[in-house]
Scaffold this motif. Structure first.
Motif, PDB file in Angstrom:
ATOM      1  N   GLN A 596       0.825  -1.210   0.000  1.00 57.91           N
ATOM      2  CA  GLN A 596       0.000   0.000   0.000  1.00 57.91           C
ATOM      3  C   GLN A 596       0.859   1.259   0.000  1.00 57.91           C
ATOM      4  O   GLN A 596       0.557   2.233  -0.702  1.00 57.91           O
ATOM      5  CB  GLN A 596      -0.925   0.013   1.227  1.00 57.91           C
ATOM      6  CG  GLN A 596      -2.046  -1.021   1.153  1.00 57.91           C
ATOM      7  CD  GLN A 596      -1.666  -2.322   1.826  1.00 57.91           C
ATOM      8  OE1 GLN A 596      -0.529  -2.767   1.725  1.00 57.91           O
ATOM      9  NE2 GLN A 596      -2.627  -2.936   2.504  1.00 57.91           N
ATOM     10  N   TYR A 597       1.920   1.240   0.786  1.00 55.18           N
ATOM     11  CA  TYR A 597       2.816   2.403   0.817  1.00 55.18           C
ATOM     12  C   TYR A 597       3.466   2.606  -0.547  1.00 55.18           C
ATOM     13  O   TYR A 597       3.650   3.731  -1.003  1.00 55.18           O
ATOM     14  CB  TYR A 597       3.892   2.235   1.899  1.00 55.18           C
ATOM     15  CG  TYR A 597       3.479   2.770   3.240  1.00 55.18           C
ATOM     16  CD1 TYR A 597       3.815   4.074   3.624  1.00 55.18           C
ATOM     17  CD2 TYR A 597       2.754   1.996   4.126  1.00 55.18           C
ATOM     18  CE1 TYR A 597       3.441   4.567   4.862  1.00 55.18           C
ATOM     19  CE2 TYR A 597       2.367   2.481   5.369  1.00 55.18           C
ATOM     20  CZ  TYR A 597       2.704   3.766   5.727  1.00 55.18           C
ATOM     21  OH  TYR A 597       2.327   4.266   6.949  1.00 55.18           O
ATOM     22  N   ALA A 600       1.018   4.349  -2.744  1.00 58.25           N
ATOM     23  CA  ALA A 600       0.849   5.747  -2.339  1.00 58.25           C
ATOM     24  C   ALA A 600       2.035   6.593  -2.785  1.00 58.25           C
ATOM     25  O   ALA A 600       1.870   7.731  -3.245  1.00 58.25           O
ATOM     26  CB  ALA A 600       0.666   5.833  -0.829  1.00 58.25           C
ATOM     27  N   GLU A 603       1.678   7.463  -6.352  1.00 57.98           N
ATOM     28  CA  GLU A 603       0.767   8.589  -6.589  1.00 57.98           C
ATOM     29  C   GLU A 603       1.434   9.916  -6.234  1.00 57.98           C
ATOM     30  O   GLU A 603       1.249  10.923  -6.920  1.00 57.98           O
ATOM     31  CB  GLU A 603      -0.519   8.407  -5.773  1.00 57.98           C
ATOM     32  CG  GLU A 603      -1.353   7.201  -6.165  1.00 57.98           C
ATOM     33  CD  GLU A 603      -1.759   7.228  -7.627  1.00 57.98           C
ATOM     34  OE1 GLU A 603      -1.982   8.333  -8.173  1.00 57.98           O
ATOM     35  OE2 GLU A 603      -1.831   6.151  -8.243  1.00 57.98           O
ATOM     36  N   HIS A 626      -5.752  12.762  -4.029  1.00 57.37           N
ATOM     37  CA  HIS A 626      -6.694  12.430  -2.956  1.00 57.37           C
ATOM     38  C   HIS A 626      -7.610  11.281  -3.368  1.00 57.37           C
ATOM     39  O   HIS A 626      -7.821  10.316  -2.608  1.00 57.37           O
ATOM     40  CB  HIS A 626      -7.506  13.683  -2.607  1.00 57.37           C
ATOM     41  CG  HIS A 626      -8.765  13.416  -1.847  1.00 57.37           C
ATOM     42  ND1 HIS A 626      -8.786  12.774  -0.631  1.00 57.37           N
ATOM     43  CD2 HIS A 626     -10.069  13.721  -2.139  1.00 57.37           C
ATOM     44  CE1 HIS A 626     -10.023  12.688  -0.186  1.00 57.37           C
ATOM     45  NE2 HIS A 626     -10.820  13.253  -1.094  1.00 57.37           N
ATOM     46  N   GLU A 628      -7.134   8.938  -5.643  1.00 49.49           N
ATOM     47  CA  GLU A 628      -6.389   7.679  -5.752  1.00 49.49           C
ATOM     48  C   GLU A 628      -6.055   7.115  -4.370  1.00 49.49           C
ATOM     49  O   GLU A 628      -6.118   5.904  -4.156  1.00 49.49           O
ATOM     50  CB  GLU A 628      -5.106   7.894  -6.562  1.00 49.49           C
ATOM     51  CG  GLU A 628      -5.341   8.231  -8.026  1.00 49.49           C
ATOM     52  CD  GLU A 628      -6.067   7.126  -8.762  1.00 49.49           C
ATOM     53  OE1 GLU A 628      -5.863   5.934  -8.417  1.00 49.49           O
ATOM     54  OE2 GLU A 628      -6.856   7.431  -9.685  1.00 49.49           O
ATOM     55  N   LEU A 629      -5.692   7.985  -3.437  1.00 49.24           N
ATOM     56  CA  LEU A 629      -5.384   7.507  -2.086  1.00 49.24           C
ATOM     57  C   LEU A 629      -6.612   6.886  -1.429  1.00 49.24           C
ATOM     58  O   LEU A 629      -6.496   5.923  -0.657  1.00 49.24           O
ATOM     59  CB  LEU A 629      -4.859   8.652  -1.210  1.00 49.24           C
ATOM     60  CG  LEU A 629      -3.456   9.181  -1.518  1.00 49.24           C
ATOM     61  CD1 LEU A 629      -3.072  10.265  -0.519  1.00 49.24           C
ATOM     62  CD2 LEU A 629      -2.412   8.069  -1.493  1.00 49.24           C
ATOM     63  N   PHE A 635      -5.396   4.356   3.487  1.00 45.55           N
ATOM     64  CA  PHE A 635      -4.974   5.698   3.093  1.00 45.55           C
ATOM     65  C   PHE A 635      -6.165   6.647   2.887  1.00 45.55           C
ATOM     66  O   PHE A 635      -6.073   7.616   2.151  1.00 45.55           O
ATOM     67  CB  PHE A 635      -4.122   5.644   1.818  1.00 45.55           C
ATOM     68  CG  PHE A 635      -2.725   5.168   2.068  1.00 45.55           C
ATOM     69  CD1 PHE A 635      -1.673   6.066   2.185  1.00 45.55           C
ATOM     70  CD2 PHE A 635      -2.457   3.819   2.227  1.00 45.55           C
ATOM     71  CE1 PHE A 635      -0.389   5.629   2.431  1.00 45.55           C
ATOM     72  CE2 PHE A 635      -1.173   3.366   2.474  1.00 45.55           C
ATOM     73  CZ  PHE A 635      -0.129   4.275   2.577  1.00 45.55           C
ATOM     74  N   GLY A 642      -3.070   8.018   5.380  1.00 49.74           N
ATOM     75  CA  GLY A 642      -3.751   8.958   4.497  1.00 49.74           C
ATOM     76  C   GLY A 642      -3.462  10.402   4.861  1.00 49.74           C
ATOM     77  O   GLY A 642      -3.232  11.251   3.993  1.00 49.74           O
ATOM     78  N   PHE A 645       0.322  11.187   3.956  1.00 49.90           N
ATOM     79  CA  PHE A 645       0.619  11.394   2.540  1.00 49.90           C
ATOM     80  C   PHE A 645      -0.086  12.622   1.977  1.00 49.90           C
ATOM     81  O   PHE A 645       0.469  13.315   1.114  1.00 49.90           O
ATOM     82  CB  PHE A 645       0.280  10.135   1.743  1.00 49.90           C
ATOM     83  CG  PHE A 645       1.420   9.177   1.658  1.00 49.90           C
ATOM     84  CD1 PHE A 645       2.195   9.085   0.515  1.00 49.90           C
ATOM     85  CD2 PHE A 645       1.759   8.389   2.742  1.00 49.90           C
ATOM     86  CE1 PHE A 645       3.276   8.225   0.451  1.00 49.90           C
ATOM     87  CE2 PHE A 645       2.837   7.529   2.690  1.00 49.90           C
ATOM     88  CZ  PHE A 645       3.603   7.442   1.543  1.00 49.90           C
ATOM     89  N   ARG A 646      -1.272  12.911   2.440  1.00 49.89           N
ATOM     90  CA  ARG A 646      -1.927  14.137   1.977  1.00 49.89           C
ATOM     91  C   ARG A 646      -1.152  15.366   2.437  1.00 49.89           C
ATOM     92  O   ARG A 646      -0.983  16.329   1.682  1.00 49.89           O
ATOM     93  CB  ARG A 646      -3.378  14.176   2.470  1.00 49.89           C
ATOM     94  CG  ARG A 646      -4.297  13.243   1.679  1.00 49.89           C
ATOM     95  CD  ARG A 646      -5.675  13.120   2.323  1.00 49.89           C
ATOM     96  NE  ARG A 646      -6.563  12.305   1.482  1.00 49.89           N
ATOM     97  CZ  ARG A 646      -6.566  10.988   1.468  1.00 49.89           C
ATOM     98  NH1 ARG A 646      -5.706  10.314   2.238  1.00 49.89           N
ATOM     99  NH2 ARG A 646      -7.394  10.323   0.673  1.00 49.89           N
TER     100      ARG A 646
END
Length: 882
Positions: A596-597, A600, A603, A626, A628-629, A635, A642, A645-646
């Protein structure tokens, strides 16, 4: 001593002693943040700027630091009339219509310019330099004759002379460029000559102290020239080398292996003391000129080089090796020292264990492992595998000793954090400003009750962070060795993996990373990260490891975005490559979440494709980011990774914005644009508030990442700092959510504690007073050790009273604080913290206000509630969440 240096010395002496009567001069009152150049520009009239700045300095000897002027201080203003004699001497070479013929010095410059223009060679350029220097000397002499107390020959004056001479050739760009080049060379020569001259006095310690002081004042070009100059080498040979070599005077080792012990102890102590704190380039120069003595020190038999038999020389030389830095020149010199030791390996029969102890003890005492690792490499290359393995065992044992000290210090540290941790647990959910005040008041009271509390805390924090850094350096250095070297010690990898994945090690790394935004960036960090393994840690260790990995990705990604030039395709491609490497690098630490990371990060990488300066396109891409996450498990906008990364995406966008605008950081455009990016990225409100909170946007002028970004050609240093500060704040907020990935029953409460790291970032920017600087680091400590610190720190009544006082500091009145406070219980419904519950109820319009309430507005409404009604509401909340 050169003529210029002599004149400089004379002029400075005259400035101090001369006291000639003069009329009362006008004065200027310094305004806040006003600088000397600003004052000079205001009053200089027709006098050249640099000259008038110097004259202000001369007229005000009471001002000791012109780089930090005190507001409301009055200073005298020297004359600025056009007929001032000093102005005349500065301009005397300029030939106006009907003026006398040019001076010989000016004519010489004209001739040299013509010759260099006709065909520039080393000879013509040397003559141009000599001609320009001669004119500068003549100008200075004329100024000194006219007004000794106003004439100063320094780097600034040379630059001013050079500009003035170059201005005569404004219509000849090639001539002007040539004069500017030789003028810079003259200034660099002067800086080097002056540094060596002033350092050539006193004992060896004074010499290195003056060199270190001058190093901070001279230009980068002068530093480069000084470090390899003949003049510096001569100075070291005359002033330092005899002092370092003196203990060996008349000493002949002969057949007594002990004979060299004391001379080596003393000579190595002197050398280590001299290079301690020196810039690496100067340390390299000192060691290079003392290499003969270094070779004698390395002759000592290993058993007499360590503490067991009264030796200190190995530890001292390991310090010297660390002082050389990690530049190619520094590493080469360190390798030479290692080779000097290894040259005697044939005489080391039975000495592997003593040397192993020396190495381990040096690391235990805070000295880096670089010298020992170099020796292990060289021994393996010679086929001395047994000795190489023993050396690696020494380094590994040194890491174990560090880990043991960390374990003890962590216990003391957590004990000090216990009370505050519990107070914060029962106050989670308060607005940052109120929480800041409460923590400030708490620490101030601690300082009054126990004057040594703050110093103890500082000492522990400093020790833990330093040991964390050294442990990272040691583990990373061992893991980075070639496979054939590591193979000389078959147990090595198991040993260092066990240390790297220990709970105490991970917590120490977390503390170091909380106070150093570059701790998780670089070769040592990367090599240590390769040792992390979620299958080798405890359940709590997995949480620590996940948070550490998330923060590492944050720091490294931020470094990538700081380095990227949005207008350079090659730079963008390099940034993408570095981002792609992150998911692979931390796969072992992230375990099942690695995939998952990786998605992310992929993206996040797409943000690099947005055209430079196109804020609308960036906002559009952030919105896609946003979306895609949202499709990646874990995320979501309100989930742990989430938020991280945002926030990182918004910061990356902010950096790109900073590279395309010259707006000041207090311009509303900044806050509006960052807020728009936050909205587009889907950041939750708490994180967006931090993005636009001025307290979270402190300019950190010591940030290496910011400095690197500036050197990359950014227009506004402040803009970059602002974004980096935002990332730090939001990144700390995001750390709270990693705890939610665990399956522990109290994960919500513990997540709240991790979130306090964000408050810590804000507090560091807004706190004042003697404890203000500490608050942020205390909060970071709570975020790292929060769940481990929720101990039973005192009796029930003490818990209740402490909680009431804390909540009152945060803005609640006495009745509300008593109802909402910690009840001193650790089980059943009375143990449920109610502040986070009632603040959440206020946000959801469930406390009878008729509308959602947040922050201070919610606190005010709660304070206005009748006590019995508030008590009933609190009991209901506790029962619902017991």
């Amino acid at each position: 001593m050169s003529l210029f240096s002599f004149l400089d010395s004379v002029s400075r002496t005259v400035q101090q002693l001369a006291a000639q009567p003069r009329p009362v001069p006008p004065v200027h009152t310094i305004a806040r943040d006003e600088t000397l150049p600003q004052i000079a520009a205001q009053y200089r009239g027709t006098v050249p700027q640099a000259l008038y700045e110097q004259r202000i300095k001369d007229a005000n000897p009471q001002v000791l630091n012109w780089d930090a002027l005190y507001p409301d201080t009055q200073i005298e203003l020297p004359p600025a009339e056009a007929d001032d004699p000093q102005v005349q001497t500065v301009a005397y070479t300029e030939q106006a219509p009907g003026a006398p013929a040019k001076s010989p010095e000016v004519q010489r410059v004209d001739t040299a310019v013509q010759a260099d223009a006709a065909g520039s060679t080393p000879q013509t350029r040397a003559e141009l330099k000599a001609a320009v220097k001669a004119e500068m000397q003549a100008r200075y002499q004329a100024e000194f004759d006219a007004r000794p107390t106003g004439a100063v020959y320094d780097a600034n004056a040379i630059d001013a002379y050079g500009r003035s001479i170059a201005d005569r050739y404004a219509d000849n760009p090639a001539a002007r460029a040539g004069i500017e080049a030789v003028s810079q060379d003259i200034r660099i020569d002067h800086e080097v000559e002056f540094t060596v001259m002033v350092a050539n006095a006193g004992d060896p310690k004074s010499v290195v102290n003056i060199l270190k002081d001058q190093w901070s004042k001279i230009s980068p070009e002068a530093r480069e020239r000084l470090s390899t100059s003949v003049e510096l080498g001569k100075l070291i040979n005359e002033k330092i080398e005899p002092y370092v070599a003196e203990p060996f005077k008349g000493v002949d080792g002969g057949g007594d292996p002990k004979a060299l012990r004391e001379p080596a102890n003393e000579a190595s102590r002197r050398l280590a003391e001299l290079v301690d704190g020196l810039p690496p380039e100067l340390a390299q120069a000192v060691v290079t000129q003392n290499i003969d003595t270094v070779m004698r020190i390395t002759e000592v038999k290993p058993m007499y080089a360590g503490e067991k038999f009264g030796g200190t020389s190995y530890a001292n030389m390991a310090k010297v090796a660390e002082a050389l830095g990690d530049s190619p020149a520094g590493l080469s010199l360190r390798s030479d020292i290692a080779a000097s030791y290894v040259a005697h390996s044939g005489d080391w029969r039975g000495q592997g264990i003593p040397f192993q102890e020396n190495i381990a003890n040096a690391i235990r005492d805070g000295i880096g492992p670089g010298l020992a690792l170099d020796m292990a490499r060289q021994l393996q290359a010679k086929g001395e595998n047994e000795l190489a393995g023993a050396f690696l065992g020494g380094v590994s044992h040194g890491a174990e000793l560090l880990q043991q000290r960390i374990e003890g210090n962590l216990g003391d540290y957590k004990e000090m954090m216990g009370e505050l941790s519990r107070l914060l647990k029962y106050s989670e959910g308060l607005p940052p400003e109120q929480l800041n005040k409460a923590v400030n008041d708490y620490l101030a009271a601690k300082g009054k009750d126990d004057p040594d509390w703050l110093s103890k805390y500082q000492s522990l924090e400093k020790s833990l962070a330093a040991d964390g850094r050294l442990l990272q350096q040691t583990l990373g250095g061992l893991n980075a060795l070639p496979a054939e070297v590591k193979a000389t010690n078959p147990q090595l990898m198991d040993q260092i993996k066990a240390i790297a994945n220990d709970d105490d090690t991970l917590q120490a790394f977390g503390l170091a990373a909380g106070s150093d935004d570059r701790f998780l960036v670089g070769a040592d960090a990367d090599s240590t990260a390769a040792l992390f393994d979620t299958t080798k840690v405890s359940k709590e260790g997995a949480e620590y490891l996940k948070r550490l990995s998330s923060q590492a990705i944050n720091q490294n990604a931020m470094s990538v975005f700081a380095d990227v030039d949005p207008a350079d395709p090659a730079s963008i491609a390099d940034g993408k490559t570095r981002l792609q490497a992150l998911s692979r690098q931390y796969a072992g630490a992230l375990g099942k979440d690695a995939e998952q990371y990786g998605r992310a990060i992929g993206e996040l990488e797409k943000l690099l494709d947005v055209p430079a300066g196109d804020t609308q396109a960036m906002a559009t891409q952030l919105n896609r980011f946003h979306t895609e996450l949202q499709g990646i498990e874990g995320f979501g906008a309100k989930e742990p990774a989430g938020i991280t990364f945002r926030a990182l995406g918004v910061a990356a966008a902010g950096l790109a914005f900073g590279k395309s605008t010259a707006d000041a950081i207090d311009d509303p455009t900044w806050a509006n644009q960052i807020a728009a990016f936050g909205d587009a990225a889907g950041l939750v409100k708490d994180a967006r508030d931090l993005l636009t909170n001025p307290a979270a946007q402190a300019v950190d002028r010591n940030s290496p990442a910011a400095m690197e970004a500036l050197e990359g050609g950014l227009k506004r240093f402040e803009n970059v700092n602002k974004v980096l500060g935002v990332v730090s704040a939001v990144g700390d907020v995001a750390k709270l959510v990693d705890a939610l990935l665990s399956d522990r029953p109290l994960k919500g409460v513990e997540a709240g504690l991790y979130g306090l790291g964000a408050t810590g970032t804000v507090i560091m920017a807004v706190s004042t007073g003697p404890v203000g600087a500490l608050v942020g680091s205390v909060m970071i400590g709570v975020s790292v050790f929060g769940q481990a610190s929720l101990g039973d720190y005192r009796d029930k009544q003490g818990k209740v009273e402490g909680s009431i006082k804390f909540l009152q500091s945060a803005g609640f009145d006495a009745d509300a604080a008593a109802v909402l406070s910690d009840q001193g219980e650790d089980e059943y419904y009375l143990a449920v913290p109610t502040v986070p519950l009632i603040m959440e109820a206020a946000r959801d319009n469930r406390i009878g206000a008729g509308k959602p309430l947040e922050g201070q507005e919610a606190i005010d409404f709660i304070n206005a509630m009748p006590r019995d009604k508030l008590q009933v509401m609190v009991n209901q909340l506790r029962m619902a969440h017991r």
